[in-house]
Design an enzyme around this catalytic site. Structure first.
Site, PDB file in Angstrom:
ATOM      1  N   SER A   1      57.479  58.417  49.380  1.00  0.00           N
ATOM      2  CA  SER A   1      56.810  59.371  48.516  1.00  0.00           C
ATOM      3  C   SER A   1      57.022  60.718  49.037  1.00  0.00           C
ATOM      4  CB  SER A   1      55.202  59.360  48.652  1.00  0.00           C
ATOM      5  OG  SER A   1      54.972  57.870  47.888  1.00  0.00           O
TER       6      SER A   1
ATOM      7  N   LYS B   1      43.299  52.353  49.560  1.00  0.00           N
ATOM      8  CA  LYS B   1      42.982  52.743  48.454  1.00  0.00           C
ATOM      9  C   LYS B   1      41.582  52.261  47.960  1.00  0.00           C
ATOM     10  CE  LYS B   1      48.012  51.711  46.869  1.00  0.00           C
ATOM     11  NZ  LYS B   1      48.905  51.192  46.066  1.00  0.00           N
TER      12      LYS B   1
ATOM     13  N   ASP C   1      49.366  53.323  39.597  1.00  0.00           N
ATOM     14  CA  ASP C   1      50.394  52.376  39.652  1.00  0.00           C
ATOM     15  C   ASP C   1      50.540  51.479  38.381  1.00  0.00           C
ATOM     16  OD1 ASP C   1      50.559  52.657  42.497  1.00  0.00           O
ATOM     17  OD2 ASP C   1      48.831  51.408  42.946  1.00  0.00           O
TER      18      ASP C   1
ATOM     19  N   GLY D   1      48.796  36.676  40.169  1.00  0.00           N
ATOM     20  CA  GLY D   1      48.394  37.427  41.263  1.00  0.00           C
ATOM     21  C   GLY D   1      47.028  37.934  40.625  1.00  0.00           C
TER      22      GLY D   1
ATOM     23  N   ALA E   1      46.869  44.512  43.817  1.00  0.00           N
ATOM     24  CA  ALA E   1      48.030  44.992  43.011  1.00  0.00           C
ATOM     25  C   ALA E   1      47.851  44.447  41.725  1.00  0.00           C
ATOM     26  CB  ALA E   1      49.465  44.253  43.852  1.00  0.00           C
TER      27      ALA E   1
ATOM     28  N   THR F   1      44.890  30.864  43.883  1.00  0.00           N
ATOM     29  CA  THR F   1      43.314  30.494  43.840  1.00  0.00           C
ATOM     30  C   THR F   1      42.857  30.866  42.498  1.00  0.00           C
ATOM     31  OG1 THR F   1      43.316  31.419  46.252  1.00  0.00           O
ATOM     32  CG2 THR F   1      41.260  30.990  45.280  1.00  0.00           C
ATOM     33  N   HIS F   2      42.805  29.950  41.627  1.00  0.00           N
ATOM     34  CA  HIS F   2      42.444  29.982  40.087  1.00  0.00           C
ATOM     35  C   HIS F   2      41.315  30.797  40.050  1.00  0.00           C
ATOM     36  CE1 HIS F   2      42.663  28.989  35.944  1.00  0.00           C
ATOM     37  NE2 HIS F   2      41.498  28.374  36.009  1.00  0.00           N
TER      38      HIS F   2
ATOM     39  N   MET G   1      56.919  43.418  41.569  1.00  0.00           N
ATOM     40  CA  MET G   1      56.402  44.865  41.982  1.00  0.00           C
ATOM     41  C   MET G   1      57.003  45.045  43.286  1.00  0.00           C
ATOM     42  SD  MET G   1      52.765  44.678  40.207  1.00  0.00           S
ATOM     43  CE  MET G   1      52.023  45.602  41.231  1.00  0.00           C
TER      44      MET G   1
HETATM   45  P1  ATR Z   1      47.344  43.275  47.223  1.00  0.00           P
HETATM   46  O1  ATR Z   1      46.581  44.029  47.359  1.00  0.00           O
HETATM   47  O2  ATR Z   1      48.808  43.022  47.426  1.00  0.00           O
HETATM   48  O3  ATR Z   1      47.340  42.247  46.016  1.00  0.00           O
HETATM   49  P2  ATR Z   1      45.819  40.909  48.216  1.00  0.00           P
HETATM   50  O4  ATR Z   1      44.532  41.400  47.354  1.00  0.00           O
HETATM   51  O5  ATR Z   1      45.534  40.268  49.467  1.00  0.00           O
HETATM   52  O6  ATR Z   1      46.876  41.931  48.311  1.00  0.00           O
HETATM   53  O7  ATR Z   1      46.084  39.719  47.321  1.00  0.00           O
HETATM   54  C1  ATR Z   1      47.507  38.897  47.382  1.00  0.00           C
HETATM   55  C2  ATR Z   1      47.779  38.109  46.131  1.00  0.00           C
HETATM   56  O8  ATR Z   1      49.014  37.582  46.318  1.00  0.00           O
HETATM   57  C3  ATR Z   1      46.921  37.130  45.886  1.00  0.00           C
HETATM   58  O9  ATR Z   1      46.871  37.066  44.453  1.00  0.00           O
HETATM   59  C4  ATR Z   1      47.336  35.832  46.510  1.00  0.00           C
HETATM   60  O10 ATR Z   1      46.811  34.843  46.132  1.00  0.00           O
HETATM   61  P3  ATR Z   1      45.470  34.071  46.539  1.00  0.00           P
HETATM   62  O11 ATR Z   1      44.326  34.715  45.877  1.00  0.00           O
HETATM   63  O12 ATR Z   1      45.482  32.774  46.066  1.00  0.00           O
HETATM   64  O13 ATR Z   1      45.315  34.225  47.852  1.00  0.00           O
HETATM   65  C5  ATR Z   1      48.739  35.960  46.293  1.00  0.00           C
HETATM   66  N1  ATR Z   1      49.414  35.346  47.339  1.00  0.00           N
HETATM   67  C6  ATR Z   1      49.788  35.795  48.407  1.00  0.00           C
HETATM   68  N2  ATR Z   1      50.682  35.021  49.377  1.00  0.00           N
HETATM   69  C7  ATR Z   1      51.143  33.987  48.148  1.00  0.00           C
HETATM   70  C8  ATR Z   1      51.877  33.016  48.030  1.00  0.00           C
HETATM   71  N3  ATR Z   1      52.613  32.573  49.167  1.00  0.00           N
HETATM   72  N4  ATR Z   1      52.075  32.232  47.134  1.00  0.00           N
HETATM   73  C9  ATR Z   1      51.374  32.614  46.027  1.00  0.00           C
HETATM   74  N5  ATR Z   1      50.576  33.604  45.688  1.00  0.00           N
HETATM   75  C10 ATR Z   1      50.411  34.329  46.838  1.00  0.00           C
END
Ligand code: ATR
Length: 274
Positions: A20, A69, A105, A130, A134, A156-157, A218
């Site tokens: 930044s 954040k 963002d 996701g 993010a 995680t659905h 991203m």
């Molecule tokens: P961020 O702020 O970067 O979004 P976060 O809130 O910890 O970090 O979320 C990480 C995201 O990446 C989540 O959607 C996570 O899925 P889960 O909710 O099932 O944990 C996803 N994620 C991380 N590693 C992953 C992987 N190897 N395969 C699929 N999804 C992944």
């Protein structure tokens, strides 16, 4: 009256890697804005105190990065609609009224998709992978582009269902999709998971990609991510998140200064330096 330059900073922990300061120094030179932009390392338990000290020293605004954040969201005395929807703040503006919390963002992502990649959102099918911070940060700006449909899928659905439900009352075109059942093609697939950090790919069917798909990660780096490689193997056009980084910075710069920098040259310089 002549004063010193206005002060801005990016606050995080760690902070040494942040691009930044480089980006904002280029924006300031380009738009002839008299400002300095520093890196501020805040202790993990000392974010609010670091902000207060910076304000007392004349700070006018700050970007906030990991892991602060959510704390920035709590610290703000006013929030923009997009910061409220994101539940997180990456931009603070300090003025006589207090602390404005914003989140640039999502608009950064949308600007990069629409302006820089030249891909329209309106009427298109969009898949967001996701449901963490993010992903949540980009839902409202994506919906503002009026896609035909925004589907959220997450490992995680239940988290995808929960995120979609936050917006479903106001937007009829958002739903959660299960990875196992997602076998249709999408125009735009955005990877907002942190899987790329582990060189991993979310468990998405290759059927979501075809030659008309833009696959957007991203994350960014010198090399394409595993997600980008998978999407390219199935014919999709691919793009990483470097443009989003520059565009979110430009939007923060606009929030602070009321001036829009030109992002193309800055993007090219950063890409060359990766
Ligand atoms: P961020 O702020 O970067 O979004 P976060 O809130 O910890 O970090 O979320 C990480 C995201 O990446 C989540 O959607 C996570 O899925 P889960 O909710 O099932 O944990 C996803 N994620 C991380 N590693 C992953 C992987 N190897 N395969 C699929 N999804 C992944």
């Amino acid at each position: 009256m002549t004063g010193g330059p206005d002060r801005y900073a990016v606050i995080g922990h760690p902070i040494a890697h942040s691009k930044s300061p480089e980006i904002h120094a280029r924006f300031a030179a380009q738009t002839r804005q008299h400002l300095i932009y520093e890196r501020l390392l805040a202790p993990l338990d000392g974010f609010a105190a670091a902000v207060q000290t910076f304000v007392q020293q004349g700070g006018r605004g700050a970007n906030v990065t990991l892991p602060f954040k959510l704390e920035a969201h709590a610290l703000a005395t006013r929030l923009t609609a997009r910061a409220q929807a994101a539940g997180a703040v990456n931009t603070l503006k300090f003025d006589a009224d207090g602390i404005l919390g914003d989140n640039t963002d999502g608009v950064g992502l949308v600007a990069d998709i629409m302006r820089n990649a030249g891909v329209a959102l309106a009427g298109r099918k969009v898949l967001l992978l996701g449901a963490g911070g993010a992903a949540r940060g980009v839902v409202l700006p994506l919906l503002s582009g009026r896609p035909a449909e925004l589907v959220i899928a997450n490992r995680t659905h239940a988290r995808a269902v929960e995120l979609a439900q936050r917006f479903a009352a106001r937007y009829g075109n958002i739903r959660a999709g299960d990875f196992a059942g997602l076998n249709e093609r999408f125009d735009i697939v955005v990877n907002a998971t942190s899987a790329s950090l582990a060189s991993d790919v979310p468990p998405v069917s290759p059927a979501v990609f075809d030659a008309g798909t833009l696959a957007y990660d991203m994350m960014y780096g010198k090399q394409p991510t595993a997600f980008m490689r998978l999407a390219a193997q199935h014919g999709a056009a691919v793009r990483d998140g470097l443009g989003m980084l520059v565009e979110q910075a430009a939007e923060s710069f606009y929030v602070w200064r009321g001036v829009r920098p030109d992002t193309a040259a800055v993007f090219a310089e950063l890409r060359a330096a990766l």
